[in-house]
Write a protein that holds these residues in place. Structure first.
Motif, PDB file in Angstrom:
ATOM      1  N   LEU A   1     101.810 -34.738  17.097  1.00 37.07           N
ATOM      2  CA  LEU A   1     102.691 -34.122  16.092  1.00 37.07           C
ATOM      3  C   LEU A   1     102.612 -32.595  16.156  1.00 37.07           C
ATOM      4  O   LEU A   1     103.614 -31.893  15.996  1.00 37.07           O
ATOM      5  CB  LEU A   1     102.314 -34.613  14.696  1.00 37.07           C
ATOM      6  CG  LEU A   1     102.821 -36.001  14.331  1.00 37.07           C
ATOM      7  CD1 LEU A   1     102.113 -36.529  13.087  1.00 37.07           C
ATOM      8  CD2 LEU A   1     104.326 -35.963  14.079  1.00 37.07           C
ATOM      9  N   VAL A   2     101.402 -32.078  16.405  1.00 36.89           N
ATOM     10  CA  VAL A   2     101.232 -30.624  16.481  1.00 36.89           C
ATOM     11  C   VAL A   2     101.954 -30.059  17.706  1.00 36.89           C
ATOM     12  O   VAL A   2     102.544 -28.980  17.641  1.00 36.89           O
ATOM     13  CB  VAL A   2      99.742 -30.243  16.491  1.00 36.89           C
ATOM     14  CG1 VAL A   2      99.565 -28.751  16.711  1.00 36.89           C
ATOM     15  CG2 VAL A   2      99.075 -30.651  15.199  1.00 36.89           C
ATOM     16  N   ILE A   3     101.958 -30.806  18.816  1.00 38.18           N
ATOM     17  CA  ILE A   3     102.722 -30.374  19.995  1.00 38.18           C
ATOM     18  C   ILE A   3     104.208 -30.306  19.621  1.00 38.18           C
ATOM     19  O   ILE A   3     104.916 -29.356  19.974  1.00 38.18           O
ATOM     20  CB  ILE A   3     102.471 -31.321  21.178  1.00 38.18           C
ATOM     21  CG1 ILE A   3     101.033 -31.174  21.677  1.00 38.18           C
ATOM     22  CG2 ILE A   3     103.473 -31.057  22.322  1.00 38.18           C
ATOM     23  CD1 ILE A   3     100.576 -32.239  22.654  1.00 38.18           C
ATOM     24  N   GLY A   4     104.662 -31.293  18.837  1.00 40.07           N
ATOM     25  CA  GLY A   4     106.043 -31.277  18.342  1.00 40.07           C
ATOM     26  C   GLY A   4     106.307 -30.053  17.472  1.00 40.07           C
ATOM     27  O   GLY A   4     107.354 -29.398  17.572  1.00 40.07           O
ATOM     28  N   LEU A   5     105.335 -29.704  16.624  1.00 36.63           N
ATOM     29  CA  LEU A   5     105.480 -28.524  15.761  1.00 36.63           C
ATOM     30  C   LEU A   5     105.536 -27.234  16.576  1.00 36.63           C
ATOM     31  O   LEU A   5     106.295 -26.310  16.265  1.00 36.63           O
ATOM     32  CB  LEU A   5     104.292 -28.447  14.801  1.00 36.63           C
ATOM     33  CG  LEU A   5     104.380 -29.228  13.509  1.00 36.63           C
ATOM     34  CD1 LEU A   5     103.041 -29.146  12.776  1.00 36.63           C
ATOM     35  CD2 LEU A   5     105.504 -28.693  12.633  1.00 36.63           C
ATOM     36  N   ALA A   6     104.723 -27.185  17.620  1.00 38.23           N
ATOM     37  CA  ALA A   6     104.742 -25.991  18.485  1.00 38.23           C
ATOM     38  C   ALA A   6     106.116 -25.864  19.156  1.00 38.23           C
ATOM     39  O   ALA A   6     106.664 -24.759  19.253  1.00 38.23           O
ATOM     40  CB  ALA A   6     103.624 -26.094  19.523  1.00 38.23           C
TER      41      ALA A   6
END
Ligand code: HEM
Length: 138
Positions: free
Chosen positions: A85-90
């Motif tokens: 999810l954090v990769i998606g946020l980045a």
């Protein structure tokens, strides 16, 4: 470890303040009448300063998260789901930069309604990530 986690949360909150507010500026930019050059210039300047300000905050939030992960032996499906999810946020953050460039060059064609939905993405991501990291359901 607790100091690192404290600063991880501090930078996460600061990064998210920008991820919530920047798309809101885009909503306003998409609604600016064509003949309101001064208002458009003011909103563009705000967006550019905000994007420049939150980028290092995002890098620090993620960096400290990775330090927690690899430095203190955290494991679990929750951490992999959270990281995805954090990769998606980045990617969302980078996309905001591209949308800002479109506004700056006058090429933006998306409506304010589109940006209102776009603005909800970080809210959803934050909700899921916090449940994953606090409850650790798997
Ligand atoms: C790749 C990026 C990230 C990694 C590897 C990561 C990793 C971690 C780890 C290992 C912990 C400690 C968990 C514990 O003490 O039980 C933690 C805590 C936390 N993380 Fe992240 N994190 C990342 C990004 C984020 C983001 C973007 C958010 C916000 C949405 C976030 C929110 C939190 C919160 C709220 C805590 C405290 C949880 C608690 O004390 O129970 N993290 N993170």
């Amino acid at each position: 470890m607790l100091w690192i986690k404290a600063f991880h949360i501090i930078f996460v909150v600061s990064w998210f303040a920008g991820l919530f507010y920047l798309p809101r500026i885009f909503v306003n930019l998409a609604m600016v009448p064509a003949d309101s050059g001064a208002e458009r210039a003011r909103l563009l300047l705000m967006a550019k300063k905000l994007f420049r300000f939150i980028t290092p905050l995002g890098v620090l939030a993620i960096g400290l998260g990775l330090w927690l992960w690899f430095g203190f032996g955290f494991t679990g499906g929750w951490l992999h789901a959270k990281t995805a999810l954090v990769i998606g946020l980045a990617a969302y953050h980078v996309w905001c930069g591209m949308l800002l460039a479109e506004f700056a060059s006058g090429r933006s064609t998306r409506t304010h309604v589109w940006f209102r939905f776009f603005n909800e993405v970080p809210v959803l991501a934050l909700t899921i990530i916090c449940i994953l990291v606090v409850v650790k359901p798997f």
